[in-house]
Design a protein around this motif. Structure first.
Motif, PDB file in Angstrom:
ATOM      1  N   ASP A 161      52.762  58.959  15.284  1.00  0.00           N
ATOM      2  CA  ASP A 161      53.629  59.274  14.147  1.00  0.00           C
ATOM      3  C   ASP A 161      54.966  58.544  14.291  1.00  0.00           C
ATOM      4  O   ASP A 161      55.438  57.865  13.364  1.00  0.00           O
ATOM      5  CB  ASP A 161      53.845  60.794  14.103  1.00  0.00           C
ATOM      6  CG  ASP A 161      54.626  61.244  12.884  1.00  0.00           C
ATOM      7  OD1 ASP A 161      55.352  60.436  12.294  1.00  0.00           O
ATOM      8  OD2 ASP A 161      54.505  62.435  12.527  1.00  0.00           O
ATOM      9  N   ALA A 162      55.583  58.681  15.455  1.00  0.00           N
ATOM     10  CA  ALA A 162      56.894  58.064  15.677  1.00  0.00           C
ATOM     11  C   ALA A 162      56.817  56.546  15.618  1.00  0.00           C
ATOM     12  O   ALA A 162      57.690  55.891  15.042  1.00  0.00           O
ATOM     13  CB  ALA A 162      57.457  58.518  17.025  1.00  0.00           C
ATOM     14  N   LEU A 163      55.771  55.962  16.210  1.00  0.00           N
ATOM     15  CA  LEU A 163      55.639  54.512  16.222  1.00  0.00           C
ATOM     16  C   LEU A 163      55.413  53.962  14.814  1.00  0.00           C
ATOM     17  O   LEU A 163      55.959  52.917  14.448  1.00  0.00           O
ATOM     18  CB  LEU A 163      54.495  54.090  17.140  1.00  0.00           C
ATOM     19  CG  LEU A 163      54.684  54.362  18.628  1.00  0.00           C
ATOM     20  CD1 LEU A 163      53.484  53.866  19.416  1.00  0.00           C
ATOM     21  CD2 LEU A 163      55.951  53.712  19.147  1.00  0.00           C
ATOM     22  N   LEU A 164      54.612  54.654  14.028  1.00  0.00           N
ATOM     23  CA  LEU A 164      54.381  54.221  12.646  1.00  0.00           C
ATOM     24  C   LEU A 164      55.674  54.288  11.835  1.00  0.00           C
ATOM     25  O   LEU A 164      55.996  53.379  11.060  1.00  0.00           O
ATOM     26  CB  LEU A 164      53.311  55.082  11.991  1.00  0.00           C
ATOM     27  CG  LEU A 164      51.864  54.784  12.393  1.00  0.00           C
ATOM     28  CD1 LEU A 164      50.952  55.895  11.912  1.00  0.00           C
ATOM     29  CD2 LEU A 164      51.419  53.443  11.818  1.00  0.00           C
ATOM     30  N   ARG A 165      56.422  55.358  12.032  1.00  0.00           N
ATOM     31  CA  ARG A 165      57.655  55.535  11.253  1.00  0.00           C
ATOM     32  C   ARG A 165      58.701  54.491  11.639  1.00  0.00           C
ATOM     33  O   ARG A 165      59.292  53.823  10.792  1.00  0.00           O
ATOM     34  CB  ARG A 165      58.209  56.947  11.480  1.00  0.00           C
ATOM     35  CG  ARG A 165      59.429  57.267  10.634  1.00  0.00           C
ATOM     36  CD  ARG A 165      59.874  58.709  10.822  1.00  0.00           C
ATOM     37  NE  ARG A 165      60.228  58.992  12.209  1.00  0.00           N
ATOM     38  CZ  ARG A 165      59.509  59.733  13.020  1.00  0.00           C
ATOM     39  NH1 ARG A 165      58.376  60.262  12.596  1.00  0.00           N
ATOM     40  NH2 ARG A 165      59.905  59.950  14.256  1.00  0.00           N
ATOM     41  N   ILE A 166      58.919  54.326  12.943  1.00  0.00           N
ATOM     42  CA  ILE A 166      59.934  53.383  13.395  1.00  0.00           C
ATOM     43  C   ILE A 166      59.494  51.943  13.153  1.00  0.00           C
ATOM     44  O   ILE A 166      60.305  51.062  12.863  1.00  0.00           O
ATOM     45  CB  ILE A 166      60.238  53.622  14.895  1.00  0.00           C
ATOM     46  CG1 ILE A 166      60.928  54.987  15.070  1.00  0.00           C
ATOM     47  CG2 ILE A 166      61.114  52.521  15.464  1.00  0.00           C
ATOM     48  CD1 ILE A 166      61.178  55.369  16.509  1.00  0.00           C
ATOM     49  N   GLY A 167      58.180  51.705  13.260  1.00  0.00           N
ATOM     50  CA  GLY A 167      57.673  50.345  13.099  1.00  0.00           C
ATOM     51  C   GLY A 167      57.829  49.784  11.703  1.00  0.00           C
ATOM     52  O   GLY A 167      57.719  48.575  11.501  1.00  0.00           O
ATOM     53  N   VAL A 203      66.017  52.517  14.148  1.00  0.00           N
ATOM     54  CA  VAL A 203      65.158  51.339  14.114  1.00  0.00           C
ATOM     55  C   VAL A 203      64.952  50.844  15.535  1.00  0.00           C
ATOM     56  O   VAL A 203      65.704  51.189  16.452  1.00  0.00           O
ATOM     57  CB  VAL A 203      65.741  50.215  13.235  1.00  0.00           C
ATOM     58  CG1 VAL A 203      65.765  50.624  11.782  1.00  0.00           C
ATOM     59  CG2 VAL A 203      67.132  49.832  13.707  1.00  0.00           C
ATOM     60  N   LEU A 204      63.941  50.031  15.681  1.00  0.00           N
ATOM     61  CA  LEU A 204      63.562  49.520  16.996  1.00  0.00           C
ATOM     62  C   LEU A 204      63.481  48.007  16.924  1.00  0.00           C
ATOM     63  O   LEU A 204      62.968  47.448  15.955  1.00  0.00           O
ATOM     64  CB  LEU A 204      62.190  50.102  17.375  1.00  0.00           C
ATOM     65  CG  LEU A 204      61.584  49.716  18.718  1.00  0.00           C
ATOM     66  CD1 LEU A 204      62.361  50.368  19.855  1.00  0.00           C
ATOM     67  CD2 LEU A 204      60.118  50.154  18.775  1.00  0.00           C
ATOM     68  N   SER A 205      63.999  47.319  17.932  1.00  0.00           N
ATOM     69  CA  SER A 205      63.788  45.880  17.997  1.00  0.00           C
ATOM     70  C   SER A 205      62.350  45.624  18.444  1.00  0.00           C
ATOM     71  O   SER A 205      61.754  46.433  19.157  1.00  0.00           O
ATOM     72  CB  SER A 205      64.783  45.228  18.959  1.00  0.00           C
ATOM     73  OG  SER A 205      64.676  45.772  20.258  1.00  0.00           O
TER      74      SER A 205
END
Length: 563
Positions: free
Chosen positions: A208-214, A174-176
């Motif tokens: 792809d990565a930003l959508l998934r982590i977001g 996850v990302l803050s």
């Protein structure tokens, strides 16, 4: 010295929550320490000079101690006793409010990263304060924070861990929020370096990565440490400062979290001191700020930073660190810091991808979609798989609908609504709309028949979305086709374009994103449709291109027609 001329004794104010208004730009007091400085022996204060200092929360304790030291020196500037007020605020909040803050604006700002003051400088407008970004006071590298069990899934401590391994989705990560936390923003810059194009535009892999982590963004980094404390076996990994890992473990009295240092290197939070100058600041403010800066740069304050878990300005760690602290004392490889332009582009991409969308997806199921691609899959199966992949990346608040089109779909229309437009998390029948969409997409190959009713379907889709237009969401139509309109009973292209043109409303934009599959797609017609509505036309020449163009279309959907 007469009692009436003495400044008040030091006192700590209670925490007060102040309303933050965009028009008044008030800096809220999160934790306030006021240090009133007495006059030196034989001299009398003729008044008070308030020195406002705003600091990143992680440095608050150190700066409080520095203020106590400064108090002991009993300085006076221009005959006035200096009153130091220290406010702890996130650097992102300060950066947003600084240009307009009029009440108690800071004269000194200890940001946790140079990224934020650089953004303020880059976005400066007439009347903004002047920023002098001075050297660092301390540093702390960005690390991957995890419980020991979660870190073990990455290969720690037996083997080196890669950033690629963290963002590929194989381990929950996850990302803050990068718009409000420095850790999240710096993580975006690292992802851009790994997955971005040289010109700064996002590759499909980055989208792809930003959508998934977001989909599961943390409000604060502390929320991540909370998950580690509550469930170490299932806690996701997340990025944090090395200092926060050490501080968390010390507060817990045990090693709750470990700091993982990716092999490619990392970026460091450099904690620069920023002098903020305004034309309206009281006389003597600069002299008082410089005097307090000397204390902040003293050896005593450097030791306090080290005791609090920071590295020195060159990245060296205190020798007192132990393995039990969950951190490593050697110097990690440092990667280049991003510039203000790169940060702006990243935040723009992030914001676009995480805006709530209202999107009707319209897929071609005419007879030619049965044709096999070199991969062995049919074109309709490629459409299905690309849409399923994209669906899995979107949050539950996204509104999605699904149509399939070809001639003879129903007795009265050339399209059929498989799933009505609405939030992915909303109940539809026995389950959420996301499940209904997955089921509808799986049905696509069984619906293949007839010719392509491209023009009638496009008009109907635009009219349908516009009828229930939501002004607080990004409304759009995404249309995927592999051929040309071959419906002689329907409208022709000039009629379609005229009707679309008549519906254009700049205050209520509704772009049509068109994707043509293979060489037989009528790209001339698709480009004209996209152009009139403020959308964009893509052509997927190869089977593998469908996923990439769909991701790119999603990354640009909110900025149309001005991308």
């Amino acid at each position: 010295m007469p009692t009436g001329h003495r400044p008040e004794r030091p006192r700590r104010l209670r925490r007060v929550l102040l309303p933050i208004g965009a028009l008044v730009g008030v800096v809220a007091a999160v934790a306030v320490t006021i240090v009133a400085l007495k006059a030196t022996s034989g001299r009398t204060c003729t008044g008070l000079l308030s020195l406002q200092v705003v600091v990143a929360p992680s440095t608050e304790g150190v700066v409080r101690q520095a203020a106590d030291t400064f108090k002991a020196s009993q300085p006076i500037v221009d005959g006035k006793c200096v009153q130091v007020q220290v406010n702890a605020r996130s650097s992102a909040d300060v950066a947003r409010e600084l240009p307009t803050t009029q009440i108690n604006p800071p004269a000194l700002w200890l940001s946790d990263s140079s990224l934020w003051p650089q953004q303020v400088v880059a976005d400066a407008v007439p009347g903004s304060p002047t920023l002098d970004i001075r050297p660092s006071l301390a540093t702390s590298p960005l690390v991957v924070a995890a419980s020991a069990p979660s870190a073990g899934k990455l290969g720690w401590p037996v083997s080196q861990v890669s950033w690629q391994r963290i963002i590929d989705g194989s381990v929950p990560a996850v990302l803050s929020d990068p718009t409000t936390t420095t850790e999240g923003l710096l993580t975006l810059t690292l992802m851009r370096g790994l997955l971005g194009n040289p010109d700064g535009t996002p590759k499909a892999e980055l989208v792809d990565a930003l959508l998934r982590i977001g989909r599961s963004t943390l409000t604060t980094v502390q929320d991540g440490f909370g998950k580690v404390s509550q469930g170490p076996d299932t806690a996701p990994v997340f990025t944090a400062t090395e200092q926060s890992v050490l501080a968390t473990n010390r507060q817990a009295g045990k090693r709750e979290a470990v700091a993982v240092y990716p092999q490619e290197g990392t970026v460091s939070l450099d904690h620069p001191l920023v002098r903020v100058t305004r034309a309206t600041e009281p006389p003597g403010t600069g002299e008082a700020a410089n005097a307090f800066e000397q204390v902040l740069r003293s050896s005593d304050t450097a030791k306090r930073f080290a005791d609090a878990g920071f590295r020195d300005t060159k990245g060296a760690a205190p020798t007192s660190w132990r393995d039990a602290d969950g951190v490593r004392g050697d110097l990690p490889r440092t990667l280049p810091a991003p510039n203000a332009k790169q940060v702006s582009e990243l935040l723009k991409t992030w914001t676009v991808l995480n805006l709530d969308a209202r999107m009707l997806t319209v897929l071609d199921v005419s007879a030619p979609t049965k044709q096999k691609a070199p991969t062995g899959q049919s074109k309709v199966e490629l459409e299905r798989d690309a849409a399923l992949r994209a669906l899995g990346m979107l949050p539950d608040t996204t509104q999605i609908g699904l149509w399939a089109f070809s001639t003879q779909q129903t007795p009265t229309t050339d399209w059929t609504e498989l799933v009505g437009l609405g939030p992915l998390g909303e109940q539809v029948g026995a389950g959420p709309r996301r499940a209904a969409l997955q089921s509808g997409l799986t049905r696509l190959p069984s619906l293949v028949k007839g010719g392509s009713a491209l023009f009638d379907t496009t008009l109907a889709a635009v009219q349908s979305v516009r009828r229930a237009y939501d002004p607080v969401k990004v409304n759009s139509v995404v249309l995927i086709t592999n051929g040309r309109n071959d419906n002689p009973q329907g409208i022709d292209l000039p009629t379609l374009l005229d009707r679309l043109r008549a519906q254009v409303d700049k205050a209520r934009p509704l772009p049509v994103i068109t994707i043509g599959i293979g060489p037989d797609a009528d790209m001339d017609a698709l480009r004209q449709i996209a152009s009139i509505t403020g959308g964009k036309a893509y052509q997927a020449q190869e089977p593998g291109d469908i996923q990439n163009v769909l991701l790119d279309a999603m990354s640009q959907r909110s900025c149309r027609p001005n991308c």
